[in-house]
Design a protein around this motif. Structure first.
Motif, PDB file in Angstrom:
ATOM      1  N   MET A   1      15.554  42.180 -26.646  1.00  0.00           N
ATOM      2  CA  MET A   1      13.854  42.046 -26.367  1.00  0.00           C
ATOM      3  C   MET A   1      12.843  41.120 -26.058  1.00  0.00           C
ATOM      4  O   MET A   1      13.917  39.729 -26.739  1.00  0.00           O
ATOM      5  N   SER A   2      13.104  41.000 -25.263  1.00  0.00           N
ATOM      6  CA  SER A   2      11.938  39.218 -24.574  1.00  0.00           C
ATOM      7  C   SER A   2      10.867  39.530 -25.749  1.00  0.00           C
ATOM      8  O   SER A   2      10.511  40.548 -26.426  1.00  0.00           O
ATOM      9  N   LEU A   3      10.393  37.740 -25.914  1.00  0.00           N
ATOM     10  CA  LEU A   3       8.571  38.036 -26.244  1.00  0.00           C
ATOM     11  C   LEU A   3       7.790  38.662 -25.963  1.00  0.00           C
ATOM     12  O   LEU A   3       7.091  39.139 -26.826  1.00  0.00           O
ATOM     13  N   ARG A   7       5.306  41.299 -27.890  1.00  0.00           N
ATOM     14  CA  ARG A   7       4.616  40.995 -28.359  1.00  0.00           C
ATOM     15  C   ARG A   7       3.558  42.491 -27.554  1.00  0.00           C
ATOM     16  O   ARG A   7       2.352  42.761 -28.080  1.00  0.00           O
ATOM     17  N   GLY A   8       3.485  42.701 -26.464  1.00  0.00           N
ATOM     18  CA  GLY A   8       2.863  43.982 -25.993  1.00  0.00           C
ATOM     19  C   GLY A   8       3.261  45.244 -26.879  1.00  0.00           C
ATOM     20  O   GLY A   8       2.014  45.925 -26.902  1.00  0.00           O
ATOM     21  N   SER A   9       4.495  45.453 -27.612  1.00  0.00           N
ATOM     22  CA  SER A   9       4.444  46.093 -28.876  1.00  0.00           C
ATOM     23  C   SER A   9       3.121  46.452 -29.899  1.00  0.00           C
ATOM     24  O   SER A   9       3.065  47.521 -30.067  1.00  0.00           O
ATOM     25  N   LEU A  14      -1.894  47.568 -32.428  1.00  0.00           N
ATOM     26  CA  LEU A  14      -2.868  47.531 -33.023  1.00  0.00           C
ATOM     27  C   LEU A  14      -3.937  48.515 -32.354  1.00  0.00           C
ATOM     28  O   LEU A  14      -5.345  48.690 -33.135  1.00  0.00           O
ATOM     29  N   GLN A  15      -3.919  48.361 -31.440  1.00  0.00           N
ATOM     30  CA  GLN A  15      -4.644  48.771 -30.263  1.00  0.00           C
ATOM     31  C   GLN A  15      -4.754  50.982 -31.104  1.00  0.00           C
ATOM     32  O   GLN A  15      -5.881  51.361 -30.994  1.00  0.00           O
ATOM     33  N   ARG A  16      -3.834  51.408 -31.311  1.00  0.00           N
ATOM     34  CA  ARG A  16      -3.379  52.840 -32.040  1.00  0.00           C
ATOM     35  C   ARG A  16      -4.419  52.740 -32.915  1.00  0.00           C
ATOM     36  O   ARG A  16      -4.810  53.993 -33.538  1.00  0.00           O
ATOM     37  N   LYS A  17      -3.892  52.099 -33.566  1.00  0.00           N
ATOM     38  CA  LYS A  17      -4.484  52.086 -35.237  1.00  0.00           C
ATOM     39  C   LYS A  17      -5.696  52.315 -35.153  1.00  0.00           C
ATOM     40  O   LYS A  17      -6.626  52.610 -35.698  1.00  0.00           O
TER      41      LYS A  17
END
Length: 295
Positions: A1-3, A7-9, A14-17
């Motif tokens: 998996m790329s960097l 970062r996107g995940s 964080l947005q979900r929380k």
């Protein structure tokens, strides 16, 4: 998996929380059970909508009010000036008081009261008794009907004899005390019919040095001295004038100047006159060799 995907995940989690916390807060405010899925979805949708609206609306910048300049008004100064003006109006001048009062001729009791008031705080009872004068020490007072010439003729009918017998230097037979040099000159002019051939000496400070007056008294014989109490007092203190041969002392008591002040209404003249009286005049009056007159 790329960097970048990692970062996107993370951002998504964080947005979900954040949205879950915000929806829980909204449910608490709406008194809804957090287990209710429909309510949770509605709260999330409402929160998302409000967030989108907030993002879509441009940021409103608050306008700062420009600082206004303050100018101090000065009402206090006006009040102070008005208060000062009122205070000045309240002060009554001696001339205003004397103008309203009717002129009364001076009597020996006036001089007695003046002396007792002046020495009331500075003298003992015994010293006050020594400063008192009996009625026999005074000549007849002016009842405001006499001129100076007629008054002198009344109080001193044997003036011609006294004038001829007087031959002592550094002394005068009659001493006239007034408030100013100009008044002294007026009195000298008004006694021409009374004085006859006698010599009159000016005893004031205006344009005449005290040494000149002392030389004149030492070399010649003078019968009448007319002047101010300050200069007469100075001559007595410096042994330029001897009062042992003086028979009459006339106080210009009733005359008033342009401000309607009598000689005893002027503080300086009053003090110098009382000092002169205390120095030697009262003693000579009590001994019977000198008499006082109030013109």
């Amino acid at each position: 998996m790329s960097l970048s995907t990692k970062r996107g995940s993370k951002r998504a989690r964080l947005q979900r929380k954040r949205t879950e916390k915000q929806s829980a807060i909204c449910l608490q405010q709406m008194n809804v059970d957090p287990s209710d899925d429909e309510a949770t979805e509605k709260a999330g949708n409402n929160r998302a909508a409000t967030q989108e609206d907030a993002d879509s609306k441009p940021a409103v910048t608050k306008k700062r009010k420009k600082p206004t300049e303050c100018f101090l008004s000065q009402p206090e100064e006006k009040q102070e000036s008005t208060v000062k003006a009122k205070k000045r109006k309240k002060k009554k001048k001696i001339s205003d008081i004397l103008e309203k009062s009717s002129p009364k001729p001076g009597v020996p009791a006036d001089l007695q009261n003046l002396l007792s008031q002046y020495f009331s705080e500075n003298r003992s009872v015994i010293e006050k008794e020594e400063l008192k004068l009996s009625d026999s020490c005074f000549l007849a007072a002016n009842d405001l009907t006499h001129s100076f010439n007629s008054y002198l003729k009344e109080i001193c009918p044997k003036w011609a004899k006294l004038r001829k017998n007087h031959k002592e230097k550094k002394s005068v037979v009659m001493l006239v005390i007034c408030s100013s040099a100009l008044r002294s000159l007026e009195l000298i002019k008004s006694m021409t019919a009374f004085k006859g051939d006698c010599r009159v000496l000016k005893l004031f400070a205006k344009h005449i040095k005290i040494k000149e007056q002392m030389n004149m008294l030492e070399k010649g014989v003078f019968h009448i001295g007319v002047g101010t109490p300050g200069r007469v007092k100075a001559l007595v203190e410096q042994d330029g004038l001897c009062l042992n041969s003086t028979k009459y002392m006339i106080l210009d008591w009733n005359w008033r100047d342009q401000k309607l002040r009598r000689m005893m209404d002027i503080p300086e003249i009053k003090k110098e006159t009382i000092d002169l009286l205390e120095m030697s005049i009262i003693k000579l009056c009590r001994e019977g060799s000198l008499k006082l007159g109030l013109f």
